[in-house]
Design a protein around this motif. Sequence first.
Motif, PDB file in Angstrom:
ATOM      1  N   GLU A   1      47.831  36.946  81.529  1.00 31.27           N
ATOM      2  CA  GLU A   1      46.865  36.797  82.547  1.00 31.27           C
ATOM      3  C   GLU A   1      47.609  36.371  83.780  1.00 31.27           C
ATOM      4  N   ASN A   2      48.900  35.516  83.584  1.00 31.32           N
ATOM      5  CA  ASN A   2      49.506  35.122  84.415  1.00 31.32           C
ATOM      6  C   ASN A   2      51.081  35.641  84.620  1.00 31.32           C
TER       7      ASN A   2
ATOM      8  N   TRP B   1      53.999  38.972  85.202  1.00 32.92           N
ATOM      9  CA  TRP B   1      53.839  39.959  86.381  1.00 32.92           C
ATOM     10  C   TRP B   1      54.858  41.159  85.716  1.00 32.92           C
TER      11      TRP B   1
ATOM     12  N   GLU C   1      44.564  33.423  79.584  1.00 31.07           N
ATOM     13  CA  GLU C   1      45.601  31.990  79.430  1.00 31.07           C
ATOM     14  C   GLU C   1      44.808  30.890  79.701  1.00 31.07           C
TER      15      GLU C   1
ATOM     16  N   LEU D   1      44.065  32.929  92.637  1.00 35.47           N
ATOM     17  CA  LEU D   1      45.555  32.842  92.840  1.00 35.47           C
ATOM     18  C   LEU D   1      45.932  34.281  93.441  1.00 35.47           C
TER      19      LEU D   1
ATOM     20  N   ILE E   1      53.961  31.203  88.378  1.00 34.42           N
ATOM     21  CA  ILE E   1      53.189  30.683  87.182  1.00 34.42           C
ATOM     22  C   ILE E   1      54.020  31.227  85.901  1.00 34.42           C
TER      23      ILE E   1
ATOM     24  N   GLN F   1      51.510  33.538  93.801  1.00 30.81           N
ATOM     25  CA  GLN F   1      51.226  32.366  92.688  1.00 30.81           C
ATOM     26  C   GLN F   1      51.365  32.689  91.514  1.00 30.81           C
ATOM     27  N   ARG F   2      50.869  33.725  91.071  1.00 34.22           N
ATOM     28  CA  ARG F   2      51.150  34.112  89.627  1.00 34.22           C
ATOM     29  C   ARG F   2      52.593  34.326  89.436  1.00 34.22           C
TER      30      ARG F   2
ATOM     31  N   THR G   1      50.264  42.285  89.346  1.00 39.55           N
ATOM     32  CA  THR G   1      49.728  41.543  88.523  1.00 39.55           C
ATOM     33  C   THR G   1      48.813  42.260  87.369  1.00 39.55           C
TER      34      THR G   1
ATOM     35  N   GLY H   1      47.754  28.037  83.310  1.00 38.04           N
ATOM     36  CA  GLY H   1      48.819  28.756  82.713  1.00 38.04           C
ATOM     37  C   GLY H   1      49.200  28.458  81.421  1.00 38.04           C
TER      38      GLY H   1
ATOM     39  N   TYR I   1      42.661  28.271  90.469  1.00 39.79           N
ATOM     40  CA  TYR I   1      43.289  29.282  89.496  1.00 39.79           C
ATOM     41  C   TYR I   1      42.455  30.608  89.299  1.00 39.79           C
TER      42      TYR I   1
END
Length: 330
Positions: A228-229, A231, A277, A58, A66, A62-63, A261, A281, A55
């Motif tokens: 944080e995760n 987009w 986060e 990432l 999530i 991958q973000r 991101t 996530g 994590y």
Amino acid sequence: MPVREEKYLLDFEKPVARLEEKLEDMRAMQGTRPELARDVAELDARIQALQKSIYENLTHWQRVQIARHPLRPYTSDYISALTDGFIELHGDRCYGDDPAVIGGFASLLGQQFDYRDRTVLILGHQKGRDLKSRKFRRFGMPNPEGYRKARRLMQLAAKFNKPVICLLDTPGAYPGKEAEERGQAEAIARNLFAMAELPVPVVIVIIGEGASGGALGIGVGDRMLMMENAWYSVIAPESCSSILWRSWRYKEEAARALKLTAPDLVSVGIIDQIIPEPTGGAHHDPEHAYQQVGQAICDALKELDHLAPEELLDQRLHRLNQVGRFDTVA
């Protein structure tokens, strides 16, 4: 609903899940075999190290995964957790109501927030949890009446001098024929103009997906906060891949190239603050996510509260003019 159920696991999370299953089995046997205590501790430490490694490193894609997790908190979840006395308002007074956008007035709550008990307008995109609700809300993709409803509510908030909070979580504006017939582009454009001149504080929080004009239609404000995760981009990676490479297979390369991101967007001045986060996530510990988002919103509102409308609008215009970075090549 357990986050670690097989159907909710992302591909890169499966190695951790397998080790966690093994750890549970060992702990179950530990009652009759005390000699396993050392092995249990070692495996637990190994899991923690693997989670941290995954994590903290990432990829962009991958973000994105999530941000799209089906158990991730949605706008209605944040409204329930952060406010009291929410009164949902419906309709655009022109065509109809749009369930892909929800909004209304409420009081911020929570002993930990200095801004508590203040009335605000809170609105955002709303997805569905199951097939029926997803179809009903069109996966959080608004029609023109959704944006017109949002504009009506924001102008109502300005009339009563109430701050506006917008939660962004959409794969884009609805691309259907009927949306274009009812003026999708015009509705979004009018929202941009209206939000630019609202004489009250406007705080934007990207809680999941923020794609194209679908997000921008309720995304102009004084502070841009981003989880944080989450987009945020002009286009989804799959769509970008299909345009540039004529295939969705290059979505990971597209996600990386789009720089969608939170750290990417902070570096170019689009996002003001990243909201941390929980590990894995927001869906792994929603209460922690609510706390972080609520505190970030209240901190932003406290910064903006003392500004006169003229100063607020000047700062907003200056902020918008400073967005983005570019290089000139001779």
